[in-house]
Write an enzyme that holds these catalytic residues in place. Structure first.
Site, PDB file in Angstrom:
ATOM      1  N   ARG A  39       0.757  -1.704  -0.180  1.00 23.35           N
ATOM      2  CA  ARG A  39      -0.179  -0.310   0.396  1.00 23.35           C
ATOM      3  C   ARG A  39       0.829   1.309   0.380  1.00 23.35           C
ATOM      4  NH1 ARG A  39      -4.895   0.452   4.711  1.00 23.35           N
ATOM      5  NH2 ARG A  39      -2.961  -0.423   5.546  1.00 23.35           N
ATOM      6  N   HIS A  85      -7.747  -4.030  -7.884  1.00 22.79           N
ATOM      7  CA  HIS A  85      -7.644  -3.870  -6.309  1.00 22.79           C
ATOM      8  C   HIS A  85      -8.777  -4.024  -5.707  1.00 22.79           C
ATOM      9  CE1 HIS A  85      -5.083  -0.922  -3.838  1.00 22.79           C
ATOM     10  NE2 HIS A  85      -6.164   0.074  -3.205  1.00 22.79           N
ATOM     11  N   TYR A 129     -18.978  12.645 -13.104  1.00 29.34           N
ATOM     12  CA  TYR A 129     -19.032  13.939 -14.538  1.00 29.34           C
ATOM     13  C   TYR A 129     -17.122  14.153 -14.933  1.00 29.34           C
ATOM     14  CZ  TYR A 129     -22.692  15.553 -11.317  1.00 29.34           C
ATOM     15  OH  TYR A 129     -23.835  14.926 -10.584  1.00 29.34           O
TER      16      TYR A 129
END
Length: 367
Positions: A39, A85, A129
C-alpha cells in the site's frame, strides 16, 4: 466455558498455549509488512505503488490510451476495483485524480477531462462527471508489457493476472517522486526534471562507478511542478548522498519598488495557495506584519500571480522576509528516499536508485 468444553468445541479438540506478546508482535509485523509492500511504498523500478500500477494497467487493458477518446472515470474505477484492487472506490479515484493534476505530478500520467481540483485545495468533481485517458508519456511506462518483459501474478480472486512491476522506460520514481506513510516508516521523494534525470541515467550507464557529485552535474536537484526556488544546495547533496536530507524551498517573488508592491509567481510544492493567502492576511490583520494595504490573488490561465500592495513608506524587503518567516512562502522539504527493493524497504542514495533502475531495464530488455 471451561477448558474441557472449549476443547470439545474446537475441531480436533486441540488447544495450544501461546505467548500473547510473541503472538501480537508476529501479527503486527505481518500487518506492517502488508502495509509497506501492498500500500504505502513505491517500487524503485517503476516508481509506483500497487494502486497506481493497477490503475494504469486497467487503463491499458481498456485500451484507454493517449490517442483514444476519453472514458468516464467511473468506468475506469469500476474496472480497477472489480478486477485488481478490491478496496474503496474513493481511494482509487483519488489516485487517478492526483495522477492527472499538473500541480501534483511533475509529468502527469493521466489526461483528465473535467474538474480535477485546483492548487487552492478544491476537490475534483465526482467520478461520474469526469473523463480520463492515459497521457502519451504513460505509454513509456507500459510499453512492451505484452512481451513477457515483467513477472505477472494472479489478481486477488485468481481469475486474471496483473504485473508485479511495469517495464518503465522512464525513471518514474525520480521523475514524479512519491510520498507515503507506512507502519514505522515514511517516504518522501521529490519530483525531478525529465531531461536531467535521463541525462543522469545515461551518464550512470556509461560510468557505473560515478559518485553522487558526478551525477549531480546532470541531476542538479528537485524540480517541483509548482516552481519556486531552492536555497541551500548542501541539503540537496546530503539527501542525494545519504538518502535523507532537508531542502529549503522559497516562493518566487519580485519586488516592484515603483508600484510599491510584491508579486509572487511561484509557491513551494504541496502548499495550498488559498490557505497561504489566508495566513498572510491574518498576519496583516494582527499587525504582526505592518505596511501592507492589500493582498490579491490575480492567478488565472496565464499562471499564478499573488499581489501584495504596500504603503509608500514601507520597506518591501522587510515585509517579504517576514512573510517568508511566518508563512508557507518558505517551507522545508524533508527528503526520505525510501522505496521497495525486492519487496523490502530500503533508504537509498541517488546512485543506488539509478543502479536498481538500470538493472531493471537490463532485465526488461533481456526478457
Amino acid at each position: 466455558m471451561s477448558e474441557e468444553e472449549i476443547k470439545e468445541e474446537l475441531p480436533g479438540g486441540i488447544l495450544e498455549d501461546v505467548n500473547i506478546e510473541e503472538e501480537m508482535s508476529r501479527d503486527y509485523i505481518d500487518y506492517s509488512m502488508s502495509v509497506i509492500v501492498g500500500r504505502a511504498l513505491p517500487d524503485v523500478r517503476d516508481g509506483l505503488k500497487p494502486v497506481h500500477r493497477r490503475c494504469l494497467f486497467a487503463m491499458h487493458e481498456l485500451n484507454n490510451v493517449w490517442n483514444s477518446k476519453h472514458v468516464k472515470s467511473a468506468r475506469v474505477v469500476g474496472e480497477v476495483i472489480g478486477k485488481y484492487h478490491p478496496h474503496g472506490d474513493s481511494s482509487v479515484y483519488d489516485t487517478i485524480v492526483r495522477m492527472a493534476q499538473p500541480f501534483s505530478l511533475r509529468v502527469p500520467l493521466v489526461d483528465g477531462h473535467g474538474n480535477f481540483g485546483s492548487i487552492d485545495g478544491d476537490g475534483a468533481a465526482a467520478m461520474r462527471y469526469t473523463e480520463v485517458r492515459m497521457q502519451r508519456v504513460t505509454d513509456e511506462l507500459l510499453g512492451d508489457l505484452e512481451k513477457d518483459t515483467v513477472d505477472m501474478v494472479p489478481n486477488y480472486d485468481e481469475t486474471l493476472e496483473e504485473p508485479t512491476v511495469l517495464p518503465a522506460k522512464l525513471p518514474n520514481l525520480l521523475l514524479n517522486g512519491s510520498s507515503g506513510i507506512a507502519v514505522g516508516m515514511a517516504t518522501n521523494i521529490p519530483p525531478h526534471n525529465l531531461g536531467e534525470v535521463i541525462d543522469g541515467t545515461i551518464y550512470y550507464m556509461d560510468h557505473p562507478d560515478a559518485g553522487v557529485k558526478e551525477l549531480m552535474q546532470f541531476i542538479k536537484g528537485p524540480d517541483f511542478p509548482t516552481g519556486a526556488e531552492i536555497h541551500d544546495t548542501a541539503g540537496i547533496f546530503e539527501a542525494y548522498s545519504t538518502g535523507r536530507g532537508r531542502i529549503m524551498v522559497r516562493a518566487k517573488a519580485e519586488i516592484e519598488e515603483e508600484h510599491h508592491r510584491i508579486t509572487i509567481t511561484e509557491i513551494p510544492y504541496m502548499v495550498q495557495k488559498s490557505e497561504m493567502i489566508k495566513n498572510m492576511a491574518s498576519l496583516v490583520h494582527e499587525k504582526r506584519v505592518e505596511g501592507v494595504t492589500d493582498i490579491r490573488d490575480e492567478s488565472g490561465r496565464d499562471g499564478m500571480k499573488i499581489v501584495i500592495e504596500c504603503r509608500k513608506d514601507a520597506n518591501l524587503q522587510v515585509i517579504l522576509n517576514q512573510f517568508y518567516k511566518y508563512t508557507e512562502l518558505e517551507s522545508t522539504c524533508s527528503v526520505i528516499m525510501l522505496a521497495l527493493v525486492n519487496n523490502e524497504p530500503k533508504v537509498m542514495n541517488l546512485r543506488q536508485v539509478l543502479s536498481v533502475y538500470v538493472a531493471h531495464q537490463e532485465s526488461v530488455i533481456t526478457n
